[in-house]
Design a protein around this motif. Structure first.
Motif, PDB file in Angstrom:
ATOM      1  N   MET A   1      -0.213  62.183  60.122  1.00 20.77           N
ATOM      2  CA  MET A   1      -0.546  62.474  61.513  1.00 20.77           C
ATOM      3  C   MET A   1      -1.865  63.222  61.655  1.00 20.77           C
ATOM      4  SD  MET A   1       3.173  62.881  63.250  1.00 20.77           S
ATOM      5  CE  MET A   1       2.487  62.946  64.872  1.00 20.77           C
TER       6      MET A   1
ATOM      7  N   GLN B   1      -1.334  68.553  67.886  1.00 17.98           N
ATOM      8  CA  GLN B   1      -1.789  68.748  69.264  1.00 17.98           C
ATOM      9  C   GLN B   1      -2.427  70.122  69.432  1.00 17.98           C
ATOM     10  OE1 GLN B   1       1.712  67.861  71.665  1.00 17.98           O
ATOM     11  NE2 GLN B   1       0.585  66.152  72.563  1.00 17.98           N
TER      12      GLN B   1
ATOM     13  N   LEU C   1      -3.179  59.048  67.919  1.00 17.07           N
ATOM     14  CA  LEU C   1      -2.129  60.054  68.013  1.00 17.07           C
ATOM     15  C   LEU C   1      -1.398  59.949  69.353  1.00 17.07           C
ATOM     16  CD1 LEU C   1      -0.867  62.452  66.513  1.00 17.07           C
ATOM     17  CD2 LEU C   1      -2.474  63.936  67.706  1.00 17.07           C
TER      18      LEU C   1
ATOM     19  N   VAL D   1       1.332  57.274  69.220  1.00 18.94           N
ATOM     20  CA  VAL D   1       2.399  57.357  68.223  1.00 18.94           C
ATOM     21  C   VAL D   1       3.749  57.599  68.889  1.00 18.94           C
ATOM     22  CG1 VAL D   1       3.333  58.746  66.317  1.00 18.94           C
ATOM     23  CG2 VAL D   1       0.930  58.128  66.335  1.00 18.94           C
TER      24      VAL D   1
ATOM     25  N   VAL E   1       8.463  64.747  62.586  1.00 16.85           N
ATOM     26  CA  VAL E   1       7.395  64.155  63.392  1.00 16.85           C
ATOM     27  C   VAL E   1       7.078  65.053  64.589  1.00 16.85           C
ATOM     28  CG1 VAL E   1       6.777  62.194  64.867  1.00 16.85           C
ATOM     29  CG2 VAL E   1       7.855  61.798  62.645  1.00 16.85           C
ATOM     30  N   GLU E   2       8.096  65.533  65.285  1.00 18.75           N
ATOM     31  CA  GLU E   2       7.867  66.388  66.450  1.00 18.75           C
ATOM     32  C   GLU E   2       7.194  67.706  66.053  1.00 18.75           C
ATOM     33  OE1 GLU E   2      11.711  66.615  68.314  1.00 18.75           O
ATOM     34  OE2 GLU E   2      11.378  64.752  69.427  1.00 18.75           O
TER      35      GLU E   2
ATOM     36  N   ALA F   1       5.835  55.951  64.000  1.00 13.90           N
ATOM     37  CA  ALA F   1       5.678  56.951  62.927  1.00 13.90           C
ATOM     38  C   ALA F   1       6.515  56.548  61.717  1.00 13.90           C
ATOM     39  CB  ALA F   1       6.077  58.334  63.417  1.00 13.90           C
TER      40      ALA F   1
ATOM     41  N   PHE G   1       3.633  66.790  65.109  1.00 17.28           N
ATOM     42  CA  PHE G   1       2.932  66.351  66.313  1.00 17.28           C
ATOM     43  C   PHE G   1       2.490  67.571  67.122  1.00 17.28           C
ATOM     44  CE2 PHE G   1       2.747  64.839  70.722  1.00 17.28           C
ATOM     45  CZ  PHE G   1       1.877  63.765  70.578  1.00 17.28           C
ATOM     46  N   SER G   2       3.379  68.530  67.236  1.00 22.13           N
ATOM     47  CA  SER G   2       3.059  69.761  67.961  1.00 22.13           C
ATOM     48  C   SER G   2       1.911  70.512  67.278  1.00 22.13           C
ATOM     49  CB  SER G   2       4.301  70.641  68.049  1.00 22.13           C
ATOM     50  OG  SER G   2       4.011  71.834  68.720  1.00 22.13           O
TER      51      SER G   2
END
Length: 164
Positions: free
Chosen positions: A33, A83, A41, A44, A75-76, A49, A79-80
């Motif tokens: 990621m 970001q 991104l 996704v 993933v979460e 993913a 991802f956070s």
């Protein structure tokens, strides 16, 4: 290949740190990621993913579907993180641009002040060549140069002496 099938029975949470039986999936998700640009991104999904991670790890397609709840957590989380990093990078870039803009404005203002000062100096020099710098107003309210003012005072003194 039987060993690979045995790995599928191990919960992904236990693979969060590399073991002899499988990859460090959290690390792999993070690497995958962090390697994406903003546009990719933004597109996704959890499904994409999983497909990307399967490909990255050389697994058959749909292998990670059985572990999607566990993989979702990784993933979460990543991802956070990604970001947040992108937001911080964007804020840093914006601040750098603001600083650059401010420096350019200040430089332009300094140049304008320098040019104005040079113009004033040149005007003063020109006035001195033409008879002196204006220093005030005479009795009749007209502007006077220093030379004119001194001359008027000398004339006034002469008149006073004559009166005596």
């Amino acid at each position: 290949d039987d060993d690979d099938d045995d790995d599928l029975d191990v919960p992904l949470a236990s693979l969060a740190h590399k073991t002899e039986s499988g990859p460090d999936l959290r690390k792999e998700v993070r690497a995958m990621m962090y390697g994406l640009d903003d546009d990719s991104l933004a597109k996704v999904t959890l499904k994409t993913a999983r497909r990307m991670l399967e490909s990255r790890l050389g697994m058959e397609e749909f292998t990670l579907d059985a572990r999607k709840d566990e993989l979702k957590e990784f993933v979460e989380e990543v991802f956070s993180e990604v970001q947040d990093k992108h937001l911080k990078d964007e804020e840093k870039r914006r601040k750098q641009e603001e600083k650059k803009d401010k420096e350019q404005r200040e430089k332009k203002e300094m140049e304008e002040r320098r040019q104005q000062a040079m113009k004033e100096v040149m005007e003063e020099q020109q006035q001195e060549k033409e008879g002196g710098k204006e220093t005030g107003k005479g009795k009749d309210g007209e502007k006077q140069t220093e030379k004119e003012r001194v001359k008027v005072k000398e004339e006034e003194k002469e008149k006073e002496k004559e009166k005596e």
